[in-house]
Design an enzyme around this catalytic site. Structure first.
Site, mmCIF file in Angstrom:
data_model
loop_
_atom_site.group_PDB
_atom_site.id
_atom_site.type_symbol
_atom_site.label_atom_id
_atom_site.label_comp_id
_atom_site.label_asym_id
_atom_site.label_seq_id
_atom_site.Cartn_x
_atom_site.Cartn_y
_atom_site.Cartn_z
ATOM 1 N N LYS A 5 -4.046 11.465 -15.273
ATOM 2 C CA LYS A 5 -4.998 12.157 -14.418
ATOM 3 C C LYS A 5 -4.970 13.671 -14.598
ATOM 4 O O LYS A 5 -5.652 14.213 -15.460
ATOM 5 C CB LYS A 5 -4.783 11.749 -12.956
ATOM 6 C CG LYS A 5 -4.988 10.258 -12.705
ATOM 7 C CD LYS A 5 -4.907 9.911 -11.238
ATOM 8 C CE LYS A 5 -4.980 8.407 -11.012
ATOM 9 N NZ LYS A 5 -6.285 7.812 -11.298
ATOM 10 N N ASP A 8 6.334 6.224 -11.315
ATOM 11 C CA ASP A 8 4.952 6.243 -11.780
ATOM 12 C C ASP A 8 4.259 7.403 -11.075
ATOM 13 O O ASP A 8 3.838 7.298 -9.925
ATOM 14 C CB ASP A 8 4.276 4.914 -11.458
ATOM 15 C CG ASP A 8 2.804 4.887 -11.888
ATOM 16 O OD1 ASP A 8 2.281 5.934 -12.305
ATOM 17 O OD2 ASP A 8 2.186 3.815 -11.788
ATOM 18 N N TYR A 11 0.266 -0.280 -7.697
ATOM 19 C CA TYR A 11 -0.538 -0.569 -8.886
ATOM 20 C C TYR A 11 -0.074 0.312 -10.028
ATOM 21 O O TYR A 11 -0.017 1.542 -9.891
ATOM 22 C CB TYR A 11 -2.013 -0.295 -8.582
ATOM 23 C CG TYR A 11 -2.952 -0.543 -9.731
ATOM 24 C CD1 TYR A 11 -3.244 -1.836 -10.146
ATOM 25 C CD2 TYR A 11 -3.561 0.518 -10.396
ATOM 26 C CE1 TYR A 11 -4.126 -2.075 -11.196
ATOM 27 C CE2 TYR A 11 -4.448 0.295 -11.443
ATOM 28 C CZ TYR A 11 -4.719 -0.986 -11.843
ATOM 29 O OH TYR A 11 -5.590 -1.214 -12.869
#
Length: 475
Positions: A315, A287, A192
């Protein structure tokens, strides 16, 4: 460069970083602040578990927001029961509006690596807030965090801050296509990279949790140039490059998958991706929204010793505030406006509060012993849970690297999304609900990784494993 240890991702084998940024065995400062309750004393007698207030709040929310939530996995669709409405967090703990206390292994889905509501971060935010919450203009804090990111992450020579992981992945995809003048991109099944149209092809995370196919509303034109392969399958990637010779801009991947559950790369897989992209004049994109500053201070690329061309972050670099970033080789990133012709902008990008939280979070992670602590408690947690499950007669497997972990209700091994889907999700749901009643909060989906923090203590781990032993006997 030699491949990573073959035990990566397998319970019982602790994996050591290639180039640890802190070799000292000294553990981080005592996290007594992690055990401070914001509203209710931890010394009070344990109350009966009830979600009455959460039920009332969620019923109201469903009339106000689609599904009652602002991110799908929060709705507990795959585990059943009542979504929990949280009230406060501190250290390794969370409290809901009914007053239930939980040991938290979600960590706001990754950012809370030094623990929730850290006193030093909160104090720094309070000082920054006195100057304002948003400038819409350059601020010095952007320079400070940019220097920290560039000095830490091997591939990043220039960085652009944005506001989310999705935005970072959108930007890096546009940049890869602009630089190579090619349209096609390879992603891996179950990975994702945010909810932008080109990535919602065989995506993991919330899409897998809800059992949805490619999302309605995504036009065919947006995904026609997205190619997919199973994670850990080198030959499938080689075949795609043969079939689409000279057309592929690059490969984007999670170096350790966290959105199909925790899945580690096989030895040699990341090295093969690096070589294939070099051989085909394509770009390798990591990623690291999830793995950045979590597997090591330099992220997965430092841990595995593989340097991609471009990287996305999020994050942790915002310390719990909305943030994202993408960066990489200077000759590539200089294509981004206003230095170059590839346009991307953001009103709140480089927000002073997010920059402040990120700066102070990264400072804490540089303290000696931080990653050794994460590795130790994650290993004890996963080993304890998997051993307890097997002892009770359940098919289980799991793994971890530093502060990232996962376990599946299947014999395993789990190398890709198709393996992950063999898990007994109904049993996971029963386990999940049982652990909630015991005061342990995992991600409400079999297809999400878990996270530990510097605030988690050996006592937290012992309580969690003891709770798991009890629940395994019940399910």
């Amino acid at each position: 460069m030699a491949s990573a240890a073959s035990g990566i991702g397998v319970v019982g084998l602790t994996v050591t970083a290639r180039r640890s940024s802190s070799s000292s065995k000294q553990l981080p400062r005592p996290s007594s602040r992690a055990c401070v309750r914001m509203a209710v004393s931890l010394d009070e007698k344990k109350k009966a578990f009830t979600l009455q207030k959460s039920e009332e709040a969620f019923a109201a929310a469903k009339e106000l927001m689609p599904g009652g939530v602002n991110s799908p996995v929060r709705a507990f669709k795959s585990v059943g029961g009542q979504p929990i409405v949280m009230d406060s967090v501190k250290g390794s703990r969370m409290w809901d509006i009914d007053g239930n206390e939980y040991i938290d292994y979600v960590g706001s889905w990754g950012p809370a690596i030094i623990g929730h509501a850290d006193d030093e971060v909160l104090a720094a935010l309070a000082e920054t807030m006195k100057k304002g919450t948003s400038f819409g203009a350059p601020c010095l804090l952007e320079n400070v965090l940019a220097e920290m990111v560039i000095s830490a992450v091997p591939c990043i020579e220039m960085v652009r801050f944005v506001n989310s992981g999705t935005e970072a992945c959108m930007g890096v995809l546009r940049l890869a296509r602009a630089f190579t003048r090619r349209e096609k991109i390879i992603k891996f099944e179950g990975c994702y990279h945010g909810h932008a149209d080109p990535f919602l092809v065989k995506a993991g995370s919330g899409v897998a949790t809800l059992g949805l196919p490619d999302s309605p509303g995504v036009p065919r034109a947006a995904t026609i140039d997205t190619l997919t392969a199973p994670f850990n399958d080198v030959s499938a990637v080689e075949e795609l490059f043969k079939t689409h010779k000279g057309e592929i801009a690059g490969i984007i991947l999670e170096p350790v998958v966290g959105n199909s559950g925790y899945i580690a790369p096989k030895p040699g897989f990341l090295e093969a991706m690096r070589q294939i992209t070099k051989d085909n004049d394509a770009l390798l994109i990591f990623d690291e929204v999830m793995t950045g500053f979590r597997l090591s201070y330099g992220g997965a690329q430092e841990y595995f010793g593989i340097t991609p061309d471009l990287t996305t972050l999020g994050k942790i670099i915002g310390g719990g505030l909305p943030v994202g970033a993408y960066g990489g080789r200077r000759d590539i990133v200089e294509m981004v406006a206003p230095a170059g012709p590839m346009y991307q902008a953001g009103t709140l990008s480089g927000n002073p509060l997010a920059m402040t939280a990120g700066i102070h979070t990264l400072k804490r992670l540089k303290e000696p012993g931080s990653y050794e602590h994460l590795d130790k408690i994650s290993g004890e947690l996963v080993q304890g849970i998997v051993d307890a499950g097997k002892k009770a007669g359940h098919a289980m497997c799991g793994g971890y690297i530093r502060g990232m972990f996962g376990f599946f209700f299947t014999e395993g091994p789990v190398y890709d999304f198709s393996d992950a889907k063999k898990s007994d999700t109904e049993k996971f749901a029963r386990f999940y609900q049982g652990m909630l009643r015991e005061g342990v909060y995992f991600a409400p989906s079999q297809f999400e990784a878990g996270f530990t923090s510097l605030a988690h203590t050996p006592e937290d781990i012992k309580k969690t494993v003891a709770a798991a032993e009890k629940v395994f006997r019940q399910i």
